[in-house]
Motif scaffolding. Sequence first.
Motif, short mmCIF file in Angstrom:
data_model
loop_
_atom_site.label_atom_id
_atom_site.label_comp_id
_atom_site.label_asym_id
_atom_site.label_seq_id
_atom_site.Cartn_x
_atom_site.Cartn_y
_atom_site.Cartn_z
N THR A 1 6.85 16.49 3.05
CA THR A 1 5.85 15.51 2.62
C THR A 1 6.54 14.18 2.47
N ILE A 2 5.99 13.15 3.09
CA ILE A 2 6.61 11.83 3.11
C ILE A 2 5.63 10.82 2.55
N VAL A 3 6.11 10.03 1.60
CA VAL A 3 5.34 8.93 1.02
C VAL A 3 6.01 7.62 1.44
N VAL A 4 5.21 6.66 1.90
CA VAL A 4 5.76 5.36 2.27
C VAL A 4 5.02 4.25 1.54
N SER A 5 5.73 3.15 1.38
CA SER A 5 5.13 1.91 0.92
C SER A 5 5.09 0.97 2.11
N GLU A 6 3.92 0.41 2.38
CA GLU A 6 3.76 -0.45 3.55
C GLU A 6 3.22 -1.81 3.12
N ASP A 7 3.78 -2.86 3.69
CA ASP A 7 3.34 -4.22 3.41
C ASP A 7 3.19 -4.96 4.74
N ASP A 8 1.97 -5.28 5.10
CA ASP A 8 1.70 -6.02 6.34
C ASP A 8 2.34 -5.34 7.56
N GLY A 9 2.17 -4.03 7.63
CA GLY A 9 2.70 -3.27 8.76
C GLY A 9 4.17 -2.94 8.69
N HIS A 10 4.84 -3.36 7.62
CA HIS A 10 6.29 -3.12 7.46
C HIS A 10 6.50 -2.05 6.39
N ILE A 11 7.22 -0.99 6.73
CA ILE A 11 7.54 0.05 5.76
C ILE A 11 8.70 -0.42 4.89
N GLU B 1 8.04 7.07 11.81
CA GLU B 1 9.47 7.38 11.83
C GLU B 1 10.32 6.23 12.36
N ILE B 2 9.75 5.39 13.20
CA ILE B 2 10.51 4.24 13.71
C ILE B 2 10.83 3.28 12.56
N GLY B 3 9.82 2.95 11.78
CA GLY B 3 10.03 2.07 10.64
C GLY B 3 10.85 2.72 9.55
N ILE B 4 10.69 4.04 9.37
CA ILE B 4 11.47 4.76 8.36
C ILE B 4 12.95 4.73 8.71
N ASN B 5 13.26 4.97 9.98
CA ASN B 5 14.66 4.95 10.40
C ASN B 5 15.26 3.55 10.30
N ALA B 6 14.45 2.53 10.58
CA ALA B 6 14.94 1.15 10.43
C ALA B 6 15.24 0.85 8.96
N LEU B 7 14.39 1.33 8.06
CA LEU B 7 14.63 1.15 6.62
C LEU B 7 15.86 1.93 6.19
N TYR B 8 16.02 3.14 6.70
CA TYR B 8 17.19 3.96 6.38
C TYR B 8 18.48 3.24 6.76
N GLU B 9 18.52 2.66 7.94
CA GLU B 9 19.72 1.95 8.38
C GLU B 9 19.98 0.72 7.51
N LYS B 10 18.92 0.02 7.13
CA LYS B 10 19.08 -1.19 6.31
C LYS B 10 19.58 -0.84 4.90
N MET C 1 0.84 -1.20 0.00
CA MET C 1 0.00 0.00 0.00
C MET C 1 0.88 1.26 0.00
N ILE C 2 0.59 2.17 -0.90
CA ILE C 2 1.29 3.44 -0.96
C ILE C 2 0.43 4.49 -0.26
N ARG C 3 1.02 5.18 0.71
CA ARG C 3 0.25 6.16 1.47
C ARG C 3 1.18 7.27 1.97
N LEU C 4 0.57 8.31 2.56
CA LEU C 4 1.34 9.38 3.16
C LEU C 4 1.74 9.00 4.59
N TYR C 5 2.73 9.70 5.10
CA TYR C 5 3.24 9.48 6.46
C TYR C 5 2.13 9.61 7.50
N GLN C 6 2.22 8.75 8.52
CA GLN C 6 1.37 8.83 9.69
C GLN C 6 2.26 8.88 10.93
N PRO C 7 1.87 9.63 11.98
CA PRO C 7 2.68 9.67 13.20
C PRO C 7 3.03 8.27 13.70
N GLY C 8 4.29 8.08 14.02
CA GLY C 8 4.79 6.78 14.45
C GLY C 8 5.56 6.06 13.36
#
Length: 334
Positions: A42-52, A10-19, A1-8
């Motif tokens: 403006t932040i766009v994320v792709s999410e799959d089963d709760g994983h960014i 950032e934890i998954g975004i930072n984990a993806l950044y490190e990976k 699912m492609i969606r805009l950022y939601q509060p919270g």
Amino acid sequence: MIRLYQPGDEIGINALYEKVFGKQRSLAEWQWKFETFPESSTIVVSEDDGHINGHAAFLKLTARQQGTELSLGERVDIMVDPDFQGRGIYKQIVSRMIEECETEELDILYGFPAETAKQVFMKVAGGKDLGNVPRFLAVNKPGALLAAKVGKLKAIQSPLDKVFSMSIPKKSRHQLRELGDRLAVVDMLYGRFENQYPLHAKRSGSYIQRRFLDHPTKPYQVYTLEQNGYAEGYCVLHEETKENGVSFATIVDLFGPNDEAIIADQLKAIRRFTKADVLNCWAVPDSPRYRALKKAGFFHINSPMPFVIKDFTGTGSYDELADWHLSQSDVDSY
């Protein structure tokens, strides 16, 4: 699912950044980058089963050109989880980001992507490559550079640097003074000189505060460049020591009269002031700063940063590198 950022997120975004990039980023730095520094983001994320598993964003800033105000966006942190590559996620998040740019009536989206990312961005977003931005170096202490490469030369480091120091410009009309809380001086300088520059991110005291002084991890030094106690410009320096012991000073920003002779004199003052072994700075080709750097003893070492834009204005007025004033302050990673 492609969606805009939601509060919270950032934890998954930072984990993806490190990976993806192999670097850790604190929550405080994420907040500076996306909440404190830009006017908005403006932040766009792709999410799959709760994983960014995908991320694309732009930082929104105000630009100026001869009194005309434009809305700029810097594209940042476009990334896809390596375990999810090959599924079209990159194209989807970039396409959604472009849609958001249009919704927010952005005038220009710009960035400095790596070569592979550049090619994809050009294809998906319909961007334009304006060329690479030159980087200049000035060596203040060659002995330190030689000793870092050949340990046996450490014995001659000090005398070599002492002899070489005689060639560093000793005289300039400018002196450096720490800016401190004199942020109104930046507003004054910007009001005096902004119309001398092509398209650029708008400077102000609040910009200096948010962009540099509020950074949670990087120490910046901000100085006014003065003659007879009167400010004629300002500079922002970031100094760091590499693992080999060589110290670098980056001239992240330099603003004042867009005059070749004055800039050269200011650069000479900065060279004399800093204790760094090496200095580096950017300049757009054939600009007053480009020529001034050569006059101040800097040399064009390479052109490592490709500059790309997506122009939503349709005017074609910003499609050449010479149409822009760029410095390392225009990149969130400096």
